[in-house]
Design an enzyme around this catalytic site. Structure first.
Site, mmCIF file in Angstrom:
data_model
loop_
_atom_site.group_PDB
_atom_site.id
_atom_site.type_symbol
_atom_site.label_atom_id
_atom_site.label_comp_id
_atom_site.label_asym_id
_atom_site.label_seq_id
_atom_site.Cartn_x
_atom_site.Cartn_y
_atom_site.Cartn_z
ATOM 1 N N SER A 111 0.814 -1.208 0.000
ATOM 2 C CA SER A 111 0.000 0.000 0.000
ATOM 3 C C SER A 111 0.853 1.266 0.000
ATOM 4 O O SER A 111 1.595 1.516 -0.939
ATOM 5 C CB SER A 111 -0.956 -0.036 1.199
ATOM 6 N N ASP A 142 -2.132 6.491 -3.500
ATOM 7 C CA ASP A 142 -1.005 5.808 -2.865
ATOM 8 C C ASP A 142 -0.532 4.689 -3.782
ATOM 9 O O ASP A 142 -0.991 4.551 -4.911
ATOM 10 C CB ASP A 142 -1.367 5.306 -1.465
ATOM 11 N N ASP A 174 -0.903 1.539 -4.158
ATOM 12 C CA ASP A 174 -1.819 0.577 -4.787
ATOM 13 C C ASP A 174 -3.154 1.206 -5.149
ATOM 14 O O ASP A 174 -4.079 0.508 -5.555
ATOM 15 C CB ASP A 174 -2.009 -0.664 -3.914
ATOM 16 N N ASP A 208 -5.664 2.476 -3.577
ATOM 17 C CA ASP A 208 -6.932 2.265 -2.874
ATOM 18 C C ASP A 208 -7.262 3.435 -1.949
ATOM 19 O O ASP A 208 -8.302 3.430 -1.294
ATOM 20 C CB ASP A 208 -6.942 0.941 -2.102
#
Length: 449
Positions: free
Chosen positions: A101, A242, A244, A246
């Site tokens: 993440s 960010d 990834d 999400d």
């Protein structure tokens, strides 16, 4: 049963520390065995972000899944919400996102999704942990039943079309100058392309991943570069994702940050006016600012709070019928469209509101004045600092001092050995004193452990 591997967002740790090829292989085997239900040929979708260790973990997981007879569909660097969407779209039994993440490249992690694209429940993760502690040699597939692996083309276009469909067909972003920071992460291809297709004048930063620079001085956790670029280019809005994708943070035309709480306020008000809220309220975590709660109350809406973690937000949304929820950090869940937090789709909902109102982002996106909020972290090596009597006493004293004029939250991080101490209230000086007293007590307890 204690959780030795899974935290609040899958398994996460240092690459070749906690996250080793051996662990990745075993997770593939354990999850593959658990999700082989029915007589059909079983499949798993595997995506990743752009960090160097992604290759190592990806190949290890391919070995794990195929060794128990599960076919693997590799989609390469893709946002976490895209992997969740593709898992359901491709009728797979399981989805995997290899990502840490918002962490820097040294870390990596494994997130798992069920066949409908939802993150796994605590109970299912515990079942996987039990298998991780067993020998699985006798459960491997016979030679003729091994799984196959193949790379899937065209997945970028699938996600772009999915994201575009969350906006009305007659709404375009024509005339909007948008700076997007993809954190040198998983969204570096799909998001700039999608914005361009929607008609925006797109300026991209954080789109040159090299395996080492994911989230490094860029993205939603370091939006300073985006703020500067928005001002420099006289852009209308900035979007920071960010690693990834999400989570999302926006920046207005003046270079000021719009956090997840403000985004929830914007979308909640817009959806209420359009009759799109499934219930008169939204779901957020205990970390969301009291200012958001007061704003929603003024709109006749309720704020339902959950523990930290977007999975707990989603669980409450599904259980009680809410269709909007999220976190201050920028995880925004729009359950009409997605099964997990989707930073880009959330940004599109705000862009749609801006386009309809034809007003500057600074006027649209700052719905309330946040109460002063102090958040401090205390890192520890071992033990349970929160169980110390001195810490409990400091927390009790702090709550009495705030006396209904603020909130206090002390919790262990679900992803790293850190105690987070958060206080908020109308009196900033008092809040900071209370937080500092607790931080000192936690630090002393950690040092004595």
């Amino acid at each position: 049963m204690s959780r030795n591997y899974f935290g609040t967002d899958g398994i996460r740790g240092r690459a070749n520390g906690l996250i080793t090829p051996e662990l990745a292989l075993k997770v593939g085997q354990a999850a593959g065995l658990l999700f082989q239900r029915g007589e059909h040929r079983h499949r798993v979708v595997i995506g990743k972000d752009t960090r160097l260790s992604g290759y190592m973990i990806e190949y290890a997981m391919v070995a794990g899944f195929t060794s128990v007879g599960m076919d693997v569909l590799l989609v390469g660097p893709m946002p976490t919400p895209a992997v969740a969407m593709l898992t359901k779209s491709m009728r797979a039994d399981l989805g995997v996102m290899i990502s840490a993440s918002h962490n820097l490249f040294e870390d990596n992690g494994i997130k798992l999704f069920g066949p409908q694209g939802f993150k796994l429940s605590d109970d299912v993760e515990k079942q996987i942990e039990q298998l991780l502690d067993e020998s699985l040699d006798k459960k491997l597939a016979q030679s003729a039943s091994l799984g196959r692996a193949r790379r899937i083309d065209g997945v970028h276009d699938r996600y772009i079309e999915f994201a575009k469909r969350t906006l009305p067909r007659d709404l375009s972003l024509d005339g909007l100058r948008v700076v997007v920071d993809c954190a040198n992460g998983a969204a570096y291809k799909v998001v700039p392309e999608a914005l361009w297709e929607l008609g925006a004048d797109v300026i991209s930063i954080g789109v040159e991943p090299d395996g080492f620079n994911i989230n490094k001085e860029c993205g939603s956790t370091s939006p300073e570069a985006l703020c500067r670029k928005v001002r420099e280019m006289r852009a209308d809005i900035g979007i920071a994702l960010d690693g990834d994708a999400d989570r999302v943070i926006l920046v207005d035309e003046r270079g000021h940050i719009v956090d997840g709480d403000q985004l929830l306020a914007v979308i909640a008000q817009s959806w209420k006016e359009d009759g799109r809220l499934a219930r008169p309220g939204i779901v957020a975590t205990v970390m969301s600012n009291l200012g958001l709660e007061r704003f929603l109350q003024g709109q006749g809406l309720e704020l339902v709070r959950t523990p930290v973690g977007d999975r707990y937000v989603l669980e409450r949304m599904l259980a009680d019928g809410y269709n909007l929820g999220g976190e201050q950090s920028g995880h925004i869940i729009l359950s009409d469209y997605a099964t997990t937090g989707d930073g880009f789709v959330a940004a599109l909902q705000v862009l749609a509101t801006v386009q309809r109102l034809r007003r500057p982002v600074s006027e649209v996106c700052h719905k309330f004045d946040p109460l002063p909020q102090i958040l401090k972290n205390v890192r520890y090596r071992s033990g349970k600092p929160l169980d110390a009597d001195a810490v409990k006493s400091a927390i009790d004293t702090g709550q009495k001092r705030l006396n209904g004029h603020g909130r206090l939250l002390v919790r262990s991080s679900g992803t790293e050995p850190v105690i987070r101490v958060m206080g908020e209230g109308d009196d900033r000086d008092l809040v900071e004193e209370v937080v500092d007293d607790i931080v000192t007590a936690v630090g002393n307890a950690a040092a004595a452990a």
